[in-house]
Design a protein around this motif. Structure first.
Motif, PDB file in Angstrom:
ATOM      1  N   HIS A 113      97.189  16.974  42.862  1.00 10.13           N
ATOM      2  CA  HIS A 113      96.559  17.401  43.913  1.00 10.13           C
ATOM      3  C   HIS A 113      95.355  16.882  44.293  1.00 10.13           C
ATOM      4  N   GLY A 114      94.265  16.660  43.417  1.00 11.62           N
ATOM      5  CA  GLY A 114      93.330  16.122  43.764  1.00 11.62           C
ATOM      6  C   GLY A 114      93.196  14.545  44.159  1.00 11.62           C
ATOM      7  N   ARG A 115      94.235  13.849  43.633  1.00 11.27           N
ATOM      8  CA  ARG A 115      94.446  12.473  44.147  1.00 11.27           C
ATOM      9  C   ARG A 115      95.117  12.305  45.445  1.00 11.27           C
ATOM     10  N   MET A 116      95.958  13.447  45.588  1.00 13.05           N
ATOM     11  CA  MET A 116      96.614  13.337  46.980  1.00 13.05           C
ATOM     12  C   MET A 116      95.695  13.796  48.209  1.00 13.05           C
ATOM     13  N   GLN A 117      94.796  14.680  47.658  1.00 11.64           N
ATOM     14  CA  GLN A 117      93.813  15.063  48.769  1.00 11.64           C
ATOM     15  C   GLN A 117      92.917  14.085  49.116  1.00 11.64           C
ATOM     16  N   ALA A 118      92.480  13.219  48.327  1.00 11.68           N
ATOM     17  CA  ALA A 118      91.469  12.040  48.404  1.00 11.68           C
ATOM     18  C   ALA A 118      92.311  10.918  49.402  1.00 11.68           C
ATOM     19  N   LEU A 119      93.684  10.892  49.118  1.00 13.84           N
ATOM     20  CA  LEU A 119      94.392   9.925  49.989  1.00 13.84           C
ATOM     21  C   LEU A 119      94.525  10.532  51.328  1.00 13.84           C
TER      22      LEU A 119
END
Length: 445
Positions: free
Chosen positions: A323-329
Motif C-alpha cells: 500500500h505504501g509503495r503504491m501510494q508513492a507511485l
C-alpha cells in the motif's frame, strides 16, 4: 481502390518493435460461454461492432521510418474468426486443454500479411470458449475491455463507423513533440507554483527511474525458453476482498498484489530458495486516458515499477508495504515519464529502444495488471459470459505475467509464465489460494 493508410503513433511503434522470438507482444484473453453461439450471429456481431473500426481491417506495413496501418484489400473474416477443437486426451481435462491452447497461442506469431488479431471459438465444458488475441500495438487493456464489452448483446456500437482519413497529423513526429510542450506552457501560465512543485517531483521521479537498483536475483528471472504456461484462479467474491482489504488498510489491488507476492515467495521456498528480505520489481500499467476515450484504439498508459516484498511472511505486513509503495507511485509522475520515454524511443531507431528496454527490464521480474471489467454479466449472441480473463504479455527476458480482472461482482486472476522460470504456475495458484484465505481470516472477512 487505393488503400487507406495512417502512420502508427510513436508509442504503438514502440510496442510493435518489442516482439522477440521468446516473448511476443500478444494480449490473450478468453470468455467462457454457457452455450455455443450461432456462428452466423457471431460473424454479424463482429462485422457490426469490431469491423466498424478501420484498424481491424488494416495490416502493418514496415518502412525505414517506422510503420503504417494499411487497408488489407484481401481482408476475409474467416482468417480472423477461427473454429477449432480442444486437443483430446484421457489425462487432459477441458480446463487443462484450454490452458494449454492459450499458452500455445501466446507464442504464435500473427501472419504479417493480415491484421494482427484473431478470435478462436472452441467447444468447452458443454458450452464454448472464445479466445481472443491481439497485438499490443493495436490496443491496450483499457481499450480492449471497452471494445470487447461492445460485443455484448444490447451494447452500443463504439467509435467511428467510417474510415479514418488517409493522413493523421496528430500522430506526426513534430506534433508528438510539440503537444506536451504546449500543455506545459499553458499550465505554467495558470499555476506557476504548482508547476514548480510538479517539476521538482518529476525530476526526482526521473532520477529514480534512471538509477533504480537491480531487484532480487531469484529463479523467476533469467533466459527464457519461449514456452508459455497459462493458468487461472477460480473467481473470488469482490465484496469479501473489499472487506478484507479495508480491514488490512489497503485497496483490493494492494491485497491481491500482496497475495501474489506471498505466493511467489512461498513457491521459491518450496524450490529450496530463501526469499527472506527479497523483493522483486514488477511493472504495473497505469491508465492515462480519460474514461470517455476508453474505447479508442492505440496505447495510452505508463508502466510504473513497484517492488513486491516476497520475503515478508505476514499478509498484514505485506499489504501495508505494498500500500505504501503504491501510494508513492500515485503521488508521483513515474507512469507519465515512462509513457513519454516510450514515445521518445518509438520515434527513434530500434537500437535505441532496445537499449532503453534492456536497462529497464533487466531489473524487472514480472508484469502485473489490473483491469476493471463490467459490473453486470454479459451475454454474447444469447449465451452468458461465465468467465472473463486476460493474460498480459511480457518483453525481453521477463517471464512472469499476472492479470487481475473484475467481472460481475467477482475477481479473476490469471497467470502466465515461461517454462524456464516457472514450470508449475498451477502450484503458484494453489499458494495464492492459501494467501487469500489467510488475508480473509486475518481480517475476519
Amino acid at each position: 481502390m487505393e488503400s487507406l493508410w495512417t502512420r502508427l503513433s510513436a508509442v504503438d511503434t514502440a510496442w510493435l518493435r518489442m516482439d522477440n522470438p521468446r516473448n511476443l507482444m500478444t494480449i490473450v484473453g478468453v470468455w467462457t460461454l454457457a452455450t455455443a453461439p450461432d456462428l452466423r450471429a457471431l460473424r454479424l456481431r463482429l462485422n457490426q461492432r469490431l469491423l466498424c473500426h478501420p484498424r481491424f481491417r488494416q495490416k502493418v506495413v514496415l518502412d525505414p521510418l517506422g510503420a503504417s496501418w494499411v487497408d488489407d484489400d484481401d481482408f476475409d473474416l474467416d482468417h480472423h474468426l477461427v473454429r477449432e477443437r480442444l486437443p483430446q486426451g484421457r489425462a487432459l481435462s477441458d480446463e487443462a486443454a484450454l490452458q494449454a491452447r492459450i499458452g500455445a497461442l501466446a507464442t504464435t506469431r500473427f501472419d504479417p500479411r493480415r491484421p494482427l488479431w484473431q478470435f478462436h471459438l472452441l467447444p468447452y465444458q458443454g458450452g464454448s470458449a472464445l479466445i481472443f488475441r491481439l497485438h499490443h500495438c493495436m490496443v491496450d487493456g483499457i481499450a480492449l475491455v471497452a471494445l470487447l464489452n461492445s460485443l455484448a448483446d444490447d451494447a452500443p456500437v463504439l467509435g467511428p463507423t467510417t474510415p479514418l482519413p488517409t493522413a493523421d497529423d496528430s500522430h506526426g513526429p513534430l506534433a508528438q513533440w510539440l503537444q506536451p510542450l504546449r500543455s506545459a506552457v499553458a499550465h505554467a501560465v495558470e499555476e506557476p507554483r504548482a508547476v514548480l512543485r510538479q517539476g521538482l517531483q518529476a525530476v526526482r521521479d526521473g532520477v529514480s527511474l534512471a538509477t533504480q537498483p537491480d531487484d532480487s536475483p531469484t529463479r523467476l528471472k533469467g533466459p527464457l525458453e519461449g514456452v508459455k504456461l497459462a493458468t487461472w484462479h477460480p473467481p473470488l467474491p469482490l465484496p469479501a476482498l473489499k472487506a478484507a482489504a479495508h480491514a488490512l488498510g489497503g485497496t483490493v489491488n494492494d491485497l491481491l498484489l500482496a497475495c501474489v507476492a506471498g505466493a511467489l515467495g512461498a513457491w521459491l521456498r518450496e524450490q529450496g530458495d530463501d526469499p527472506t528480505g527479497q523483493s522483486i520489481r514488477v511493472m504495473v500499467p497505469v491508465n492515462l486516458r480519460p474514461p470517455e476515450d476508453a474505447w479508442q484504439l492505440g496505447n495510452c498508459f505508463g508502466l510504473a515499477p513497484v517492488l513486491l516484498p516476497i520475503g515478508l511472511p505476514g499478509i498484514a505486513e505485506r499489504v501495508a508495504e505494498v500500500h505504501g509503495r503504491m501510494q508513492a507511485l500515485k503521488d508521483g509522475f513515474k507512469p507519465q515519464l515512462a509513457y513519454e520515454l516510450l514515445q521518445l524511443t518509438g520515434l527513434g531507431p530500434r537500437r535505441g529502444q532496445d537499449l532503453v528496454l534492456r536497462i529497464a527490464l533487466d531489473k524487472t521480474t514480472a508484469v502485473m495488471t489490473n483491469v476493471a471489467g463490467p459490473a453486470q454479466p454479459l451475454a454474447l449472441c444469447g449465451s452468458t459470459v461465465q468467465r472473463y480473463l486476460f493474460w498480459v504479455p511480457t518483453s525481453r527476458d521477463v517471464g512472469v505475467g499476472a492479470s487481475i480482472v473484475s467481472y460481475a461482482g467477482e475477481v479473476a486472476f490469471g497467470l502466465i509464465t515461461d517454462r524456464a522460470c516457472c514450470a508449475e504456475p498451477q502450484r503458484v495458484m494453489a499458494l495464492f489460494t492459501q494467501e487469500v484465505a489467510a488475508a480473509r481470516h486475518h481480517a475476519g472477512a
